[in-house]
Write an enzyme that holds these catalytic residues in place. Structure first.
Site, PDB file in Angstrom:
ATOM      1  CB  THR A  41      70.233  56.070  -8.174  1.00 18.48           C
ATOM      2  OG1 THR A  41      69.064  56.391  -7.397  1.00 18.48           O
ATOM      3  CG2 THR A  41      70.530  54.595  -8.063  1.00 18.48           C
ATOM      4  N   GLY A  42      70.998  59.285  -7.067  1.00 21.62           N
ATOM      5  CA  GLY A  42      70.674  60.677  -7.368  1.00 21.62           C
ATOM      6  C   GLY A  42      71.903  61.513  -7.688  1.00 21.62           C
ATOM      7  CB  SER A  70      67.419  52.437  -8.272  1.00 16.03           C
ATOM      8  OG  SER A  70      66.957  53.642  -8.803  1.00 16.03           O
ATOM      9  CB  CYS A 119      73.761  73.502  -2.060  1.00 13.53           C
ATOM     10  SG  CYS A 119      72.173  73.873  -2.793  1.00 13.53           S
ATOM     11  CD  GLN A 155      70.463  78.907  -5.416  1.00 13.85           C
ATOM     12  OE1 GLN A 155      70.111  79.840  -4.700  1.00 13.85           O
ATOM     13  NE2 GLN A 155      70.077  77.670  -5.209  1.00 13.85           N
ATOM     14  CB  SER A 168      72.981  69.837 -10.694  1.00 18.24           C
ATOM     15  OG  SER A 168      73.885  70.850 -10.331  1.00 18.24           O
ATOM     16  CE  LYS A 196      65.077  74.875   2.121  1.00 21.36           C
ATOM     17  NZ  LYS A 196      65.174  73.953   0.968  1.00 21.36           N
ATOM     18  NE  ARG A 248      67.084  76.099  -9.902  1.00 22.36           N
ATOM     19  CZ  ARG A 248      67.493  75.484  -8.792  1.00 22.36           C
ATOM     20  NH1 ARG A 248      68.781  75.291  -8.560  1.00 22.36           N
ATOM     21  NH2 ARG A 248      66.625  75.069  -7.898  1.00 22.36           N
ATOM     22  CG  HIS A 303      74.342  76.694  -6.247  1.00 21.18           C
ATOM     23  ND1 HIS A 303      73.900  76.131  -7.415  1.00 21.18           N
ATOM     24  CD2 HIS A 303      73.530  76.213  -5.261  1.00 21.18           C
ATOM     25  CE1 HIS A 303      72.871  75.340  -7.163  1.00 21.18           C
ATOM     26  NE2 HIS A 303      72.627  75.358  -5.873  1.00 21.18           N
ATOM     27  CD  GLN A 321      74.955  72.430  -7.140  1.00 24.95           C
ATOM     28  OE1 GLN A 321      75.915  72.911  -7.737  1.00 24.95           O
ATOM     29  NE2 GLN A 321      74.109  71.606  -7.731  1.00 24.95           N
TER      30      GLN A 321
HETATM   31  N1  LIG Z   1      71.232  68.702  -5.738  1.00 24.92           N
HETATM   32  C1  LIG Z   1      71.830  69.502  -4.864  1.00 24.92           C
HETATM   33  O1  LIG Z   1      72.587  70.417  -5.226  1.00 24.92           O
HETATM   34  C2  LIG Z   1      71.612  69.320  -3.395  1.00 24.92           C
HETATM   35  C3  LIG Z   1      72.427  70.031  -2.518  1.00 24.92           C
HETATM   36  C4  LIG Z   1      72.231  69.895  -1.144  1.00 24.92           C
HETATM   37  C5  LIG Z   1      71.253  69.047  -0.692  1.00 24.92           C
HETATM   38  N2  LIG Z   1      70.477  68.367  -1.574  1.00 24.92           N
HETATM   39  C6  LIG Z   1      69.461  67.482  -1.012  1.00 24.92           C
HETATM   40  O2  LIG Z   1      69.891  66.135  -1.193  1.00 24.92           O
HETATM   41  C7  LIG Z   1      68.773  65.281  -1.417  1.00 24.92           C
HETATM   42  C8  LIG Z   1      68.950  64.546  -2.734  1.00 24.92           C
HETATM   43  O3  LIG Z   1      69.040  65.492  -3.780  1.00 24.92           O
HETATM   44  P1  LIG Z   1      69.458  65.078  -5.269  1.00 24.92           P
HETATM   45  O4  LIG Z   1      69.706  66.379  -5.932  1.00 24.92           O
HETATM   46  O5  LIG Z   1      70.529  64.044  -5.272  1.00 24.92           O
HETATM   47  O6  LIG Z   1      68.069  64.454  -5.820  1.00 24.92           O
HETATM   48  P2  LIG Z   1      67.849  63.437  -7.034  1.00 24.92           P
HETATM   49  O7  LIG Z   1      68.892  63.564  -8.066  1.00 24.92           O
HETATM   50  O8  LIG Z   1      66.434  63.645  -7.433  1.00 24.92           O
HETATM   51  O9  LIG Z   1      67.996  61.990  -6.329  1.00 24.92           O
HETATM   52  C9  LIG Z   1      67.042  61.502  -5.412  1.00 24.92           C
HETATM   53  C10 LIG Z   1      67.493  60.168  -4.835  1.00 24.92           C
HETATM   54  O10 LIG Z   1      66.519  59.747  -3.877  1.00 24.92           O
HETATM   55  C11 LIG Z   1      66.086  58.424  -4.221  1.00 24.92           C
HETATM   56  N3  LIG Z   1      64.696  58.200  -3.855  1.00 24.92           N
HETATM   57  C12 LIG Z   1      63.593  58.776  -4.382  1.00 24.92           C
HETATM   58  N4  LIG Z   1      62.484  58.258  -3.810  1.00 24.92           N
HETATM   59  C13 LIG Z   1      62.899  57.341  -2.910  1.00 24.92           C
HETATM   60  C14 LIG Z   1      62.240  56.442  -2.021  1.00 24.92           C
HETATM   61  N5  LIG Z   1      60.906  56.406  -1.934  1.00 24.92           N
HETATM   62  N6  LIG Z   1      62.997  55.623  -1.248  1.00 24.92           N
HETATM   63  C15 LIG Z   1      64.337  55.658  -1.330  1.00 24.92           C
HETATM   64  N7  LIG Z   1      65.025  56.463  -2.158  1.00 24.92           N
HETATM   65  C16 LIG Z   1      64.316  57.295  -2.938  1.00 24.92           C
HETATM   66  C17 LIG Z   1      66.262  58.362  -5.728  1.00 24.92           C
HETATM   67  O11 LIG Z   1      66.287  57.006  -6.126  1.00 24.92           O
HETATM   68  P3  LIG Z   1      65.788  56.555  -7.601  1.00 24.92           P
HETATM   69  O12 LIG Z   1      66.898  56.897  -8.545  1.00 24.92           O
HETATM   70  O13 LIG Z   1      65.582  55.090  -7.429  1.00 24.92           O
HETATM   71  O14 LIG Z   1      64.514  57.319  -7.881  1.00 24.92           O
HETATM   72  C18 LIG Z   1      67.613  59.062  -5.872  1.00 24.92           C
HETATM   73  O15 LIG Z   1      68.651  58.183  -5.521  1.00 24.92           O
HETATM   74  C19 LIG Z   1      67.542  66.211  -1.358  1.00 24.92           C
HETATM   75  O16 LIG Z   1      67.044  66.216  -0.046  1.00 24.92           O
HETATM   76  C20 LIG Z   1      68.110  67.560  -1.705  1.00 24.92           C
HETATM   77  O17 LIG Z   1      67.337  68.616  -1.191  1.00 24.92           O
HETATM   78  C21 LIG Z   1      70.642  68.461  -2.908  1.00 24.92           C
END
Ligand SMILES: NC(=O)c1ccc[n+]([C@@H]2O[C@H](COP(=O)([O-])OP(=O)(O)OC[C@H]3O[C@@H](n4cnc5c(N)ncnc54)[C@H](OP(=O)(O)O)[C@@H]3O)[C@@H](O)[C@H]2O)c1
Length: 361
Positions: free
Chosen positions: A29-30, A58, A145, A172, A175, A229, A251, A258, A331
């Site tokens: 859902t993220g 969710s 990313c 950056q 998102s 990183k 940011r 990005h 990204q």
């Molecule tokens: N955003 C980027 O550009 C990017 C790029 C590279 C890597 N990442 C990495 O990818 C990961 C996700 O990032 P995102 O940007 O998609 O974050 P996000 O939008 O905050 O989404 C987080 C996701 O994790 C789920 N979650 C939270 N707590 C949880 C739990 N206790 N058990 C199971 N699921 C849980 C959330 O579910 P709910 O909706 O139910 O809360 C949601 O589906 C992170 O590690 C981030 O560092 C992100």
């Protein structure tokens, strides 16, 4: 190779003979999870089951995939009955749960930073070091990313001309901090336009009409973790610990993609034309470099694109024979979802992803 972008198909394939390739997304859902669904739908990855997990908040939510609606489940405590798990729920969840997922027989492709610096875990960008993925011990890490976007452009130049020193300044998108980062930009821009006090909760300062040179925690050396990183991960992916790298991560108030200004000192001199020609042949790169026609990389044109845009290629005024360039990459795609799916495709294309007999009941 890297076919995720190129073929639109239904999203499910039947392998027959009772074999099932089961894929799971944890964090469906993220911000990254949503992109994983779209990239998987367009991918040639052979699979016949997709399971979606997120937090208990969710559970029961329905998300569209390949003409169907899939129900999101709460992430279970132990193993998940899947062959591939695309983990995208943050570092602490991955750290806590990935060992059980691996013990249950799954290959985990992890978007978080939990395992990136573990020498036993390959850190992979398929265009650059795809082969490393074949030597995994259950977990394969997806890079940060900013790093993923940079190395797609820099690795071909490194191979041809030998990068000695690399200086990166980033721009950056919100998102990068997930769904809540985008919401903060949109909500607080409305507040700011209404004359109110935008405030800040996701970011260290109000993000509308601002730029913030602070992403992740400050380290003892004065750099932020995000900046370090880029240093650690670029070296690991390119496979050259001697590479000298410095990064300033900033940011900016955009929604996605990005951008990065990159200066390269090279062992063997390269002209801008040689670099353009080389990058035109490079996988995952779109050379967008006609300044006279106002064509250069920008978030506006790179968002939603699988390729990383590279342009503004010019001879460095500081490093003789070196280069300055500007890149923009989505990204959420190349920096996260797309790269993860490309790793899974790479494993499958190389016979390293085995469908197993599904346990009945
Ligand atoms: N955003 C980027 O550009 C990017 C790029 C590279 C890597 N990442 C990495 O990818 C990961 C996700 O990032 P995102 O940007 O998609 O974050 P996000 O939008 O905050 O989404 C987080 C996701 O994790 C789920 N979650 C939270 N707590 C949880 C739990 N206790 N058990 C199971 N699921 C849980 C959330 O579910 P709910 O909706 O139910 O809360 C949601 O589906 C992170 O590690 C981030 O560092 C992100």
């Amino acid at each position: 190779m890297f076919t995720a972008a190129r073929k639109m198909r239904g999203g499910f394939f039947l392998l027959g003979r009772g074999l099932k390739m089961r894929v799971a997304i944890v964090g469906a859902t993220g911000a990254v999870g949503h992109e994983l669904l779209k990239v998987l739908e367009a991918s040639t990855l052979q699979m016949d089951e997709l399971q979606l997990y997120a937090s208990p908040r969710s559970a029961g939510l329905k998300l569209p995939f390949a003409g169907r609606e899939l129900t999101v489940r709460a992430t279970p405590e132990g193993a998940i009955d899947a062959d591939v798990i695309l983990a995208s729920a943050g570092g602490s969840i991955s750290k806590e749960k990935a060992p059980a997922w691996v013990a249950g027989g799954a290959v985990v492709i992890d978007n978080s930073s939990a395992f990136r610096y573990d020498p036993e875990v390959p850190l992979v960008v398929p265009e650059v070091n795809g082969e490393a993925a074949l030597h995994h011990k259950g977990i394969i890490a997806n890079p940060n990313c900013t790093t993923a976007i940079a190395v797609v452009a820099v690795a071909p130049l490194h191979r041809a001309y030998g990068v000695k020193r690399m200086i990166v300044s980033t721009y950056q998108a919100t998102s990068g901090a997930g769904q809540k980062g985008m919401e903060e930009l949109l909500d607080q821009t409305r507040v700011a336009l209404g004359g109110g006090d935008a405030g800040a909760s996701v970011f260290a300062h109000p993000i509308p009409f601002n730029v913030i040179p602070h992403i992740d925690a400050f380290q003892d050396n004065g750099y932020t973790k995000e900046e370090m990183k880029v240093v650690w991960e670029t070296r690991k992916i390119i496979g050259d610990e001697s590479l000298q790298i410095s990064c300033t991560a900033v940011r900016i108030p955009t929604l996605r993609t990005h951008s990065e200004a990159i200066t390269l000192e090279l062992e063997r001199p390269a002209t801008p034309e040689q670099a353009r020609e080389l990058l035109r042949q490079a996988a995952g790169v779109e050379v967008r470099d006609e300044p006279g026609a106002k064509l250069y990389p920008m978030p506006l044109t790179a968002s939603g694109k699988y390729d990383v845009e590279v342009g503004r290629i010019r001879s460095s005024l500081v490093f003789g024979g070196g280069l300055d360039l500007f890149v923009a990459g989505d990204q959420l795609l190349k920096g996260a979802a797309l790269n993860a799916v490309q790793i899974a495709e790479y494993l499958q294309e190389n016979g390293a992803l085995k469908a197993r007999q599904k346990a009945e009941g």
